[in-house]
Design a protein around this motif. Structure first.
Motif, PDB file in Angstrom:
ATOM      1  N   ALA A  45      -4.424   7.444   8.311  1.00 54.80           N
ATOM      2  CA  ALA A  45      -3.852   8.785   8.253  1.00 54.80           C
ATOM      3  C   ALA A  45      -4.991   9.765   8.149  1.00 54.80           C
ATOM      4  CB  ALA A  45      -2.929   8.926   7.045  1.00 54.80           C
ATOM      5  N   ALA A  46      -4.890  10.841   8.890  1.00 55.20           N
ATOM      6  CA  ALA A  46      -5.933  11.853   8.794  1.00 55.20           C
ATOM      7  C   ALA A  46      -5.268  13.218   8.800  1.00 55.20           C
ATOM      8  CB  ALA A  46      -6.893  11.733   9.964  1.00 55.20           C
ATOM      9  N   THR A  47      -5.727  14.085   7.921  1.00 54.53           N
ATOM     10  CA  THR A  47      -5.212  15.440   7.892  1.00 54.53           C
ATOM     11  C   THR A  47      -6.396  16.384   7.917  1.00 54.53           C
ATOM     12  OG1 THR A  47      -3.336  14.744   6.573  1.00 54.53           O
ATOM     13  CG2 THR A  47      -3.831  17.094   6.580  1.00 54.53           C
ATOM     14  N   VAL A 107      -8.716  15.037   5.082  1.00 55.56           N
ATOM     15  CA  VAL A 107      -8.308  13.879   4.289  1.00 55.56           C
ATOM     16  C   VAL A 107      -8.094  12.707   5.239  1.00 55.56           C
ATOM     17  CG1 VAL A 107      -6.511  12.951   2.783  1.00 55.56           C
ATOM     18  CG2 VAL A 107      -7.266  15.319   2.528  1.00 55.56           C
ATOM     19  N   GLU A 108      -8.787  11.632   4.974  1.00 51.83           N
ATOM     20  CA  GLU A 108      -8.679  10.471   5.849  1.00 51.83           C
ATOM     21  C   GLU A 108      -8.325   9.239   5.055  1.00 51.83           C
ATOM     22  OE1 GLU A 108     -12.337  10.064   7.956  1.00 51.83           O
ATOM     23  OE2 GLU A 108     -12.140  12.097   8.752  1.00 51.83           O
ATOM     24  N   HIS A 109      -7.423   8.494   5.595  1.00 54.97           N
ATOM     25  CA  HIS A 109      -6.989   7.277   4.917  1.00 54.97           C
ATOM     26  C   HIS A 109      -6.985   6.142   5.926  1.00 54.97           C
ATOM     27  CE1 HIS A 109      -4.408   4.864   2.190  1.00 54.97           C
ATOM     28  NE2 HIS A 109      -4.050   4.348   3.328  1.00 54.97           N
ATOM     29  N   ASN A 143      -0.558  11.417   0.574  1.00 55.41           N
ATOM     30  CA  ASN A 143      -1.515  12.471   0.916  1.00 55.41           C
ATOM     31  C   ASN A 143      -0.762  13.786   0.929  1.00 55.41           C
ATOM     32  OD1 ASN A 143      -3.707  10.681   1.377  1.00 55.41           O
ATOM     33  ND2 ASN A 143      -2.823  10.171   3.355  1.00 55.41           N
ATOM     34  N   GLU A 144      -1.069  14.658  -0.025  1.00 62.51           N
ATOM     35  CA  GLU A 144      -0.345  15.918  -0.129  1.00 62.51           C
ATOM     36  C   GLU A 144      -1.333  17.062   0.058  1.00 62.51           C
ATOM     37  OE1 GLU A 144       2.907  13.996  -3.208  1.00 62.51           O
ATOM     38  OE2 GLU A 144       1.788  15.760  -3.853  1.00 62.51           O
ATOM     39  N   ILE A 145      -1.280  17.674   1.226  1.00 63.08           N
ATOM     40  CA  ILE A 145      -2.341  18.592   1.605  1.00 63.08           C
ATOM     41  C   ILE A 145      -1.789  20.002   1.770  1.00 63.08           C
ATOM     42  CG2 ILE A 145      -4.317  18.879   3.154  1.00 63.08           C
ATOM     43  CD1 ILE A 145      -3.987  16.024   1.968  1.00 63.08           C
ATOM     44  N   THR A 175       0.855  -1.178   0.000  1.00 60.14           N
ATOM     45  CA  THR A 175       0.000   0.000   0.000  1.00 60.14           C
ATOM     46  C   THR A 175       0.895   1.232   0.000  1.00 60.14           C
ATOM     47  OG1 THR A 175      -1.446  -1.293   1.409  1.00 60.14           O
ATOM     48  CG2 THR A 175      -1.968   1.024   1.168  1.00 60.14           C
ATOM     49  N   PHE A 176       0.768   2.055  -1.015  1.00 58.28           N
ATOM     50  CA  PHE A 176       1.582   3.267  -1.099  1.00 58.28           C
ATOM     51  C   PHE A 176       0.694   4.490  -1.274  1.00 58.28           C
ATOM     52  CE2 PHE A 176       4.203  -0.112  -3.217  1.00 58.28           C
ATOM     53  CZ  PHE A 176       5.154  -0.253  -2.223  1.00 58.28           C
ATOM     54  N   PRO A 177       0.142   4.996  -0.209  1.00 56.46           N
ATOM     55  CA  PRO A 177      -0.708   6.176  -0.351  1.00 56.46           C
ATOM     56  C   PRO A 177       0.114   7.457  -0.213  1.00 56.46           C
ATOM     57  CG  PRO A 177      -1.010   5.163   1.798  1.00 56.46           C
ATOM     58  CD  PRO A 177       0.158   4.493   1.167  1.00 56.46           C
ATOM     59  N   VAL A 196       1.353  19.486   4.183  1.00 57.43           N
ATOM     60  CA  VAL A 196       1.747  18.229   4.822  1.00 57.43           C
ATOM     61  C   VAL A 196       1.655  17.106   3.809  1.00 57.43           C
ATOM     62  CG1 VAL A 196       1.013  18.912   7.139  1.00 57.43           C
ATOM     63  CG2 VAL A 196      -0.542  17.623   5.695  1.00 57.43           C
ATOM     64  N   ASN A 197       2.606  16.218   3.873  1.00 59.72           N
ATOM     65  CA  ASN A 197       2.621  15.061   2.995  1.00 59.72           C
ATOM     66  C   ASN A 197       2.733  13.825   3.865  1.00 59.72           C
ATOM     67  OD1 ASN A 197       2.867  16.508   0.299  1.00 59.72           O
ATOM     68  ND2 ASN A 197       4.593  17.353   1.420  1.00 59.72           N
ATOM     69  N   ALA A 198       1.693  13.029   3.846  1.00 61.33           N
ATOM     70  CA  ALA A 198       1.671  11.833   4.689  1.00 61.33           C
ATOM     71  C   ALA A 198       1.669  10.610   3.797  1.00 61.33           C
ATOM     72  CB  ALA A 198       0.430  11.840   5.566  1.00 61.33           C
ATOM     73  N   LYS A 199       2.500   9.671   4.120  1.00 58.36           N
ATOM     74  CA  LYS A 199       2.614   8.486   3.267  1.00 58.36           C
ATOM     75  C   LYS A 199       2.743   7.248   4.148  1.00 58.36           C
ATOM     76  CE  LYS A 199       5.202   7.302  -0.748  1.00 58.36           C
ATOM     77  NZ  LYS A 199       6.602   7.155  -1.114  1.00 58.36           N
ATOM     78  N   PRO A 200       1.639   6.695   4.574  1.00 61.18           N
ATOM     79  CA  PRO A 200       1.724   5.481   5.394  1.00 61.18           C
ATOM     80  C   PRO A 200       1.790   4.251   4.488  1.00 61.18           C
ATOM     81  CG  PRO A 200      -0.531   6.317   5.344  1.00 61.18           C
ATOM     82  CD  PRO A 200       0.263   7.135   4.366  1.00 61.18           C
ATOM     83  N   GLU A 201       2.948   3.664   4.358  1.00 64.68           N
ATOM     84  CA  GLU A 201       3.103   2.586   3.379  1.00 64.68           C
ATOM     85  C   GLU A 201       3.145   1.205   4.024  1.00 64.68           C
ATOM     86  OE1 GLU A 201       6.011   3.751   0.063  1.00 64.68           O
ATOM     87  OE2 GLU A 201       6.799   4.651   1.880  1.00 64.68           O
TER      88      GLU A 201
END
Lengths: 494, 248, 416
Positions: free
Chosen positions: C346-348, A430-432, A421-423, A417-419, C327-332
């Protein structure tokens, strides 16, 4: 949903018997095929044989020169040998140039037989396999290697103002519309495979829904690769004008061959103000055999542009085929309050590799996106979800929710899994969420203790796992998708 | 019907059952009681074929057939039903789908054609009413988002639809309020017949006020240490298990 | 992790010159250092594009800046915690503390290129903590890493922590500084069977600083590693944090907090590799970005083929205070085994407007309400710190950093 799931259960027994890839046959037909090789001449030939205007040739050549300077993407989590682009034939058609059949009577019976075997109706009175309600017709554009054989219901659709034909016909018949939109969502230099496609694309579908029209029936394209050593370069363009609505389905199969075949597609969707496009795919290209020999390389650029306010683009895909999949159906949320959706089930078995996901680019205010991805890896396969959610500074009130689950069957596969999130907007939410696990032993024991066999229990649990995506598919595709899932995972357990 | 002889079983390195012996004849209701950790749930799971347990010695037969070598589904198709202590959630798979597949698995096992879907649905609805399960819940995922009591009633519903010859109910009464307990008891009693048998694994005497057992057994330290009639349950309620554990 | 970095050409030559000028004064085997320098020259700094794990951080300016080796200096004054041992490094040299606890004898050849190789070539000193089996470090060891530079200066530390079986230690690495400098620190830690290590990293680099840290931690059988990371600096900081659960039953927890504003750039790359069965890992990251700050958190859980019964969970939460921040979040997840349970989330977003309204309706002014809620957001990380004086010191430093960040955003936009 209930009915669909039950249908599947009834079909179980029959399904488990049909182990092989049943679309793997070859149509023995004489085809006009250009010799392998790619050069400016090849491109001029394709453009000429399709009778294209000068601007189309120019578009192709510019793309070609850009492509020559590009490298294949290095980042996907897939491994495959270098492709020799000079060893591929870029055009193959089951009938001579400019002799496209004008009606079904002129179509070679072998071709009609092919589509009958695949369950794709070319007669307007016939039905797509699985259609329950006889009043629900589906218009079909049938694409065989590099050309469209026939597009059904053109006349009926024409009365509603809907244009539905092959892209080749559209370039000739509606050049001003095509010229306005072609390459406007996926520029010809977007990426390596998009550039290649822009240079050599052969056929695909064109859909135009005028202002305020709700397309009276489902539209579909059925892609078939037949000839060996040819590449298929699908190009599809769908434009929905203000407040219009269309649901489009796409299906794909190819013969069982020992060598790999290349399918490099570009699909562009444009939704203007208040318009809605629902695009569903059931991808079942030949996946290669259980030793990893053969199979289609499926390198696809699919992108939708929510250009108008309150427009909506929804991608639903069920990916069970292909040796390698590289595909990220995306939505650019440009219009305020526009909505993007991506629902995906991806199943890999044996030596299949898939790197698939989506990109949601939030530009307009109060834009919303939803991502639901369900990945199932079995055998020695490897699959990755790769998803980008980007919120630009101006996208006040943007919302995204991503749900991304993977299921592993067996200890030799991989699921990743490679998400991203660029906010860049403080009001964005934004929720993942993601999970990776195997089928729980407790669930298996529970279902089996009710008398259900191990294989049926797996199939039942996996279908339950994918339910959130299947419910987004049009009815007849949902049935198809569930069957495919079961067939793909054949022998994955035990 | 069910014959368990000198059954030994373990989880990992830990021996839980140390020679359990029990005979259940057609038409009988047996209650197995005992302190925590005595091996009650282990016995239920071993009989149903849970892979987490290893049988090290002894036999168990259902109608003369050795069931220990069968898969869980084969045991189920031969008429064994386990009511789970903790019913499992299977998300996305509706209760109806599970029941239909389970019924048809039995038909197939017996070489019969598939069940008539309409009749089956009518039967499920009627049984659901019996255990006070709303028809809407039938379309929801198996035990998905069900309360504790709903899960237990759902187990009884499955039992009523599948009509097992031998039902083993593992603490189906625990955690229920008195109304729910009556519903569960009524469900169990509804299935009582000269051909069917029931084994109630329970901690409390309470359930036995509503489901009269023919025999009561005490399982302690992996063995049946005492057997008797319904009066034994009352005695246990008063005296606890201590006196029996010492004896074991 | 692919590091396909290519040499950026001529600018690196200044680093070779710097090396030639300095090597004689550095401890250990000069030939070995030169091999490391050549490795660095071949791989260079990570390029702007084409290396996945560097996609959000651009350090190519390091190749274009003329750095001088930082000068020895005396220790600045700082507040001290009770019952704590101190070791102080200034510009790459130990100036205070037990001499047995620092010093460089050799830097082993390694496969790593880029910054790790640069560090190996230039490292001048570092923490050396070796505990025999069963030994317990009675007091926490607080390592102050202070760097400074009026003109661009550079210094490099190489730390090593080796815990024997069942050994226990608490180590705090606190890096801070003033002026314009580029510092690297590489930590190699190894936990024997049943060992326990609490490792704190506090980063408070100066606005003109580039602080690049890389850690490699190998966790042995049934050993427990708990990491706490606080990024409170205002320069460009990055931590490549590589943790391997090397043997059966290892347990890893990573708690991390970043507060950034103005033009601060903080990049945390956490890679947790499960290489053995029955490992358990937890990652909890919280980030706050105001001003034009850029906060990156990339957490990768890698589960190897043989790592059955892996249990891992990763949580990332970010709060954006400004629409110029990013912000850049990347949970891999990269998983090669089916017998696992791996979750991440992940939550922003922004502060909950309902909560904000609730507090204000109780008479609390908006600024204070925001501060309270933001403090609540970070306190979940602070609460995990078991050592009380340390926790209170961190609470204070985090609080100050937050107040500055929040004040810069005022007057806040009208809330819903």
């Amino acid at each position: 949903m209930e009915a669909r799931v039950e249908t599947r259960t009834q079909d179980n027994e029959e399904l488990f018997r049909s182990r092989e890839y049943k679309e793997g046959f070859v149509t023995d037909i004489e085809q006009e095929t250009v010799p392998p090789g790619l050069s400016e001449d090849t491109i001029r030939f394709i453009s000429h044989i399709k009778g294209e205007p000068e601007w189309a040739l120019e578009f192709r050549l510019r793309a070609y020169h850009r492509w020559l300077k590009m490298k294949r993407p290095w980042w996907p989590h897939v491994h495959y040998p270098q492709i020799d682009y000079q060893d591929i034939s870029y055009y193959s058609s089951p009938f001579a140039a400019k002799k496209k059949p004008k009606s079904l009577d002129e179509v070679d019976p072998k071709l009609l037989e092919t589509y009958k075997k695949l369950g794709v109706p070319l007669q307007e009175q016939a039905q797509l396999a699985g259609v329950v309600d006889p009043s629900r017709n589906v218009a079909v554009d049938a694409i065989f290697d590099s050309t469209s054989i026939v597009t059904t219901f053109r006349e009926k659709l024409g009365k509603a103002g809907v244009l539905f034909c092959s892209i080749s016909d559209a370039i000739r018949d509606y050049p001003e519309i095509v010229q306005k939109y072609l390459g406007s969502v996926v520029p010809f230099g977007d990426n390596f495979y998009a550039a290649l496609n822009s240079a050599v694309f052969t056929d695909g579908s064109f859909v135009f829904i005028p202002k305020g029209v709700r397309c009276p029936m489902e539209l579909s394209t059925y892609f078939r690769i037949n000839k060996g050593k040819t590449g298929q370069f699908e190009r599809t363009l769908i434009i929905a004008e203000d407040h219009s609505h269309v649901s489009y389905l796409e299906g794909c199969t190819a013969p069982q061959r020992d060598e790999n075949q290349l399918h490099a597609a570009v699909v562009e969707l444009v939704a203007l103000e208040g318009a809605e496009i629902k695009y569903s795919t059931v991808q079942n290209w030949y996946p290669g055999d259980e030793n990893g020999k053969g199979g289609v390389f499926n390198f696809v650029t699919k992108r939708g542009d929510c250009r108008g306010a309150r427009s909506k683009i929804s991608w639903t895909q069920v990916e069970t085929g292909s040796a390698i999949t590289w595909k990220y159906p995306s939505v650019i949320l440009r219009g305020d309050e526009s909505v993007g959706e991506f629902y995906s089930v991806s199943v890999t078995h044996h030596f299949q590799q898939a790197d698939t996901g989506t990109k949601m680019t939030h530009i307009g205010k109060n834009t919303r996106s939803t991502i639901v991805s369900k990945g199932i890896a079995a055998g020695k396969s490897d699959q990755s979800y790769r998803g980008l959610v980007r919120v630009y500074a101006g996208a006040e009130g943007a919302r995204n929710h991503t749900r991304c689950d993977s299921l592993l069957i067996g200890d030799k596969c991989g699921a990743h899994t490679f998400p991203y999130n660029e906010i860049r907007n403080r009001s964005a939410q934004v929720e993942h969420e993601a999970t990776t696990s195997k089928i729980s032993e407790d669930q298996m024991f529970y279902v089996r203790s009710r008398g259900i066999s191990e294989e049926d229990a797996v199939s039942m649990i996996v279908n339950g796992f994918c339910k959130d995506v299947f419910k987004e598919l049009p009815m007849e595709f949902a049935v198809e998708a569930q069957k495919l899932l079961t067939v793909t995972l054949e022998g994955a357990v035990g | 019907m069910l014959e368990i002889k000198d059954l030994h079983a373990r989880i990992g390195d830990k021996e839980i059952l140390k020679g359990a012996t029990l005979i259940v004849n057609p038409g009988e209701v047996h209650a197995i009681m005992g302190p925590n950790g005595a091996g009650k749930s282990t016995l239920a799971n071993v009989l149903s074929g849970h892979a987490g347990y290893t049988v090290t010695a002894g036999t168990a037969t259902l109608d003369g057939v050795d069931i220990l070598s069968l898969t869980p589904e084969e045991r189920a198709c031969r008429g064994l039903f386990l009511g789970f202590q903790y019913p499992v959630e299977v998300s996305g798979v509706s209760n109806l789908v599970l029941l239909k597949a389970a019924v048809n698995a039995r038909h197939k096992f017996r070489g019969e054609p598939e069940a008539n879907a309409v009749q089956l649905l009518a039967k499920v609805r009627e049984r659901a009413k019996q255990v006070e399960i709303d028809a809407k819940m039938l379309s929801r995922g198996v035990n998905e988002g069900f309360s504790g009591g709903e899960k237990k009633r759902n187990e009884i519903l499955q039992m009523l639809v599948l009509e097992p010859r031998l039902a083993i109910l593992d603490e189906t009464d625990s955690g229920l309020d008195i109304d729910a307990l009556k519903v569960v008891a009524n469900g169990i009693n509804a299935l009582r017949s000269p051909e069917r048998s029931t084994v109630l694994v329970t901690h409390y005497q309470r359930l036995l006020d509503y489901v009269k057992p023919d025999y009561v057994h005490v399982l302690a330290a992996g063995k049946i240490v005492k057997s008797g009639g319904p009066e034994l349950a009352l005695e246990l309620e008063q005296r606890g298990y201590g006196w029996l554990e010492e004896a074991a | 992790m692919s590091t396909k970095a290519t040499a950026t050409g001529a600018p690196l030559e200044s680093w070779r010159r710097l090396f030639d000028e300095t090597v004689a004064s550095l401890p250990g085997d000069a030939a070995q250092r030169r091999r490391q320098l050549e490795r660095f020259m071949a791989t260079g700094f990570p390029p702007k594009k084409g290396v996945e794990h560097w996609r959000y951080t651009d350090v190519t300016a390091l190749a274009r800046t003329a750095y001088a080796v930082a000068q020895r200096d005396k220790a600045p004054s700082f507040r001290r915690l009770p019952d704590t041992d101190y070791l102080v490094f200034v510009n790459g040299h130990g100036v205070e503390g037990d001499a047995a606890r620092h010093g460089l004898r050799e830097v082993a050849d390694s496969e790593h290129g880029n910054i790790v190789a640069l560090n190996a070539a230039f490292a001048s000193d570092g923490l050396r903590l070796e505990l025999a089996p069963g030994k317990r470090l009675e007091r926490p060891l607080y390592v102050v890493d202070y760097r400074s530079g009026e003109a661009p200066s550079t210094s490099h530390l190489r730390h090593r922590i080796t815990l024997g079986d069942n050994a226990e230690a608490t180590v705090i690495l606190d890096s801070r500084g003033d002026g314009h400098y580029f510092g690297t620190a590489v930590l190699e830690a190894k936990l024997g069977a049943g060992a326990h290590l609490h490792l704190y990293r506090i980063q408070e680099a100066a606005a003109g600083a580039t602080d690049l840290a890389t850690s490699f931690v190998s966790v042995g059988r049934d050993a427990a590693f708990e990491a706490y990371s606080f990024d409170l600096g205002s320069g460009l900081a990055r931590h490549d944090f590589n943790v391997t659960l090397a043997a059966h039953g290892a347990d890893v927890k990573v708690h991390a907090l970043t507060v950034a504003d103005q033009r601060t750039h903080v990049d945390n790359q956490v890679k947790v590799e499960h290489a053995a069965p029955h490992g358990r890992s937890r990652i909890d990251f919280r980030g706050i970005a105001g001003g034009r700050a850029k906060v990156i958190f990339d957490g990768l859980i890698l589960v190897d083929r043989g790592a059955t019964k892996t249990d891992s969970d990763q949580r990332i939460a970010n709060l954006l205070l400004s629409s110029r921040a990013e912000v850049n979040a990347k949970p891999e997840l990269e998983i090669y085994n089916d017998d696992v349970r791996c979750d991440h989330g992940a939550a922003t977003g922004q502060l909950d407007p309902v909560q904000l309204f609730y507090l204000r309706s109780r008479g609390i002014d908006e600024m204070t309400a925001r501060e309270l809620l933001t403090l609540a957001f970070v306190s979940t990380v602070l609460e995990t710190v078991p050592n009380e004086p340390l926790r209170e010191m961190l609470r204070e430093r985090v609080g100050q950093r937050l107040q500055a960040a929040l004040a810069a955003e005022a007057p806040a936009e009208a809330s819903a």
